[in-house]
Scaffold this active site. Structure first.
Site, PDB file in Angstrom:
ATOM      1  N   CYS A 100       1.371  -2.196  -5.566  1.00  0.00           N
ATOM      2  CA  CYS A 100       0.569  -3.210  -4.876  1.00  0.00           C
ATOM      3  C   CYS A 100       1.256  -3.626  -3.576  1.00  0.00           C
ATOM      4  O   CYS A 100       2.424  -4.024  -3.581  1.00  0.00           O
ATOM      5  CB  CYS A 100       0.363  -4.429  -5.763  1.00  0.00           C
ATOM      6  SG  CYS A 100      -0.606  -5.732  -4.968  1.00  0.00           S
ATOM      7  N   ASN A 200      -3.607   9.551  -5.718  1.00  0.00           N
ATOM      8  CA  ASN A 200      -4.430   8.386  -5.426  1.00  0.00           C
ATOM      9  C   ASN A 200      -4.474   8.183  -3.919  1.00  0.00           C
ATOM     10  O   ASN A 200      -3.483   8.393  -3.234  1.00  0.00           O
ATOM     11  CB  ASN A 200      -3.841   7.167  -6.134  1.00  0.00           C
ATOM     12  CG  ASN A 200      -4.596   5.882  -5.891  1.00  0.00           C
ATOM     13  OD1 ASN A 200      -4.001   4.823  -5.724  1.00  0.00           O
ATOM     14  ND2 ASN A 200      -5.909   5.922  -5.874  1.00  0.00           N
ATOM     15  N   ASP A 202      -7.946   7.551  -0.918  1.00  0.00           N
ATOM     16  CA  ASP A 202      -9.003   8.116  -0.070  1.00  0.00           C
ATOM     17  C   ASP A 202      -9.803   9.238  -0.720  1.00  0.00           C
ATOM     18  O   ASP A 202     -10.427  10.037  -0.017  1.00  0.00           O
ATOM     19  CB  ASP A 202      -8.426   8.630   1.260  1.00  0.00           C
ATOM     20  CG  ASP A 202      -7.861   7.528   2.129  1.00  0.00           C
ATOM     21  OD1 ASP A 202      -8.013   6.344   1.759  1.00  0.00           O
ATOM     22  OD2 ASP A 202      -7.267   7.835   3.172  1.00  0.00           O
ATOM     23  N   ARG A 225     -11.252   2.293  -4.370  1.00  0.00           N
ATOM     24  CA  ARG A 225     -12.294   1.676  -3.537  1.00  0.00           C
ATOM     25  C   ARG A 225     -13.580   2.488  -3.490  1.00  0.00           C
ATOM     26  O   ARG A 225     -14.664   1.916  -3.348  1.00  0.00           O
ATOM     27  CB  ARG A 225     -11.744   1.449  -2.128  1.00  0.00           C
ATOM     28  CG  ARG A 225     -10.681   0.355  -2.042  1.00  0.00           C
ATOM     29  CD  ARG A 225     -10.071   0.272  -0.661  1.00  0.00           C
ATOM     30  NE  ARG A 225      -9.301   1.469  -0.336  1.00  0.00           N
ATOM     31  CZ  ARG A 225      -8.886   1.789   0.880  1.00  0.00           C
ATOM     32  NH1 ARG A 225      -9.188   0.998   1.903  1.00  0.00           N
ATOM     33  NH2 ARG A 225      -8.173   2.886   1.091  1.00  0.00           N
TER      34      ARG A 225
END
Length: 328
Positions: A100, A200, A202, A225
């Site tokens: 994060c 991970n 895009d 996302r």
């Protein structure tokens, strides 16, 4: 792909996202093709475990296996206790957050801030792996910044500590979510360790998924996302990887039914008042690729009740469906 006793098929996961990957969204993504889904980040601080937010994040009743729960913190003993607590409350995989980039997380020396202290990383991983009998996984970034990409060193520490699988986001902490993800570091990590590695960053189309897997040789993909407003991306990617063929985009009627079901689950999970407000961001994501999005958001965000929000949403997608029918 296997993590401990669990065979994950397809090897596609919903990546943990604070404020997004709650139980209703995890269940939806699993139903639409995700092999597994990781919970929102839960704090390792025991003083906060009984808050309403933490209790919801630790609710895994009727959630399909494997239940993967992400924990965050900086203290090895505290993280070990958090792992035990979550296993006692249904976690079947414990995931440690070292990825994060949020300031409020990094400022307390958690999340990707930990990548700056490799000895502390080793102590944390050893403590958590020793504390529980379930698989422990780790999510990291490529490093703190572009001058300090140490994902390879962290990967070796993770493997030596008994971590069952490693997920690597192709950005540094300093990059946050800006620019394009890079996959060379993930490929180097995959080539250097024997444990499963998940790529991970895009992955937003079936074609991109295949490109990233080919480039990195990763065992699985984490999708974050790109699943917001498009939870069916998992079935699209799984189908493309298996057949080389693209599934047609879901029509307005199917999107309507998926969204209405999601809204009703949000109301049931959070209660009507909070559920209506949480639903607004999902409504925006579902409509984001349509020209009418701005007008739709302006209308639906005025809804103060579940009944009104459902009606406005149903009317919007019914009108889109009718327009598609006339065009055909």
């Amino acid at each position: 792909m296997r993590i401990g006793p669990y065979t994950l098929d397809p090897p596609l996961a919903l990546a943990p996202m604070a404020g997004v990957t709650d139980k209703p969204f995890r269940l939806l993504c699993k139903r639409l093709g995700a092999g597994w889904a990781v919970s929102e980040m839960t704090t390792a601080d025991p003083r906060l475990w009984r808050t309403a937010k933490s209790l919801r994040r630790m609710d895994h009743v009727d959630e399909p296996a494997p239940v993967s729960v992400q924990i965050a913190g900086y203290d090895p003993a505290m993280l070990a206790e958090a792992a035990r607590y979550n296993v006692d409350h249904g976690a079947q995989i414990v995931d440690i957050n070292m990825g994060c980039p949020a300031k409020k997380v990094c400022n307390v020396w958690a999340g990707s801030a930990l990548l700056q202290d490799e000895p502390l990383v080793a102590r944390i991983l050893a403590a958590v792996v020793k504390a529980v009998d379930v698989p422990v996984t780790l999510k990291i970034r490529t490093g703190w910044d572009r001058e300090h990409r140490n994902a390879l060193a962290i990967a070796h520490i993770a493997e030596d500590a008994g971590i069952a699988a490693l997920a690597v986001h192709g950005r540094t902490r300093a990059d946050r979510y800006e620019g394009e993800a890079e996959y060379d570091t993930i490929a180097a990590v995959k080539a250097a360790v024997r444990i499963p590695v998940c790529a991970n960053g895009d992955v937003d189309t079936p074609q991109k998924a295949r490109q990233v897997l080919a480039h990195t040789r990763a065992d699985a993909l984490l999708i974050g996302r790109a699943a917001q407003g498009r939870p069916w991306i998992f079935r699209e990617i799984a189908h493309y990887l298996a057949t080389g063929e693209l599934l047609p985009e879901p029509g307005p009627a199917e999107v309507r039914d998926i969204l209405l079901g999601h809204l009703e689950h949000l109301y049931a999970f959070y209660g009507e008042h909070q559920g209506v407000r949480i639903a607004r961001k999902h409504l925006g994501w579902y409509a984001k690729d349509r020209a009418e999005n701005a007008a739709f958001r302006a209308v639906v965000n005025r809804a103060e009740s579940a009944a009104e929000q459902l009606r406005l949403t149903r009317d919007y997608f019914d009108a889109l469906e009718a327009g598609c029918a006339r065009a055909a």
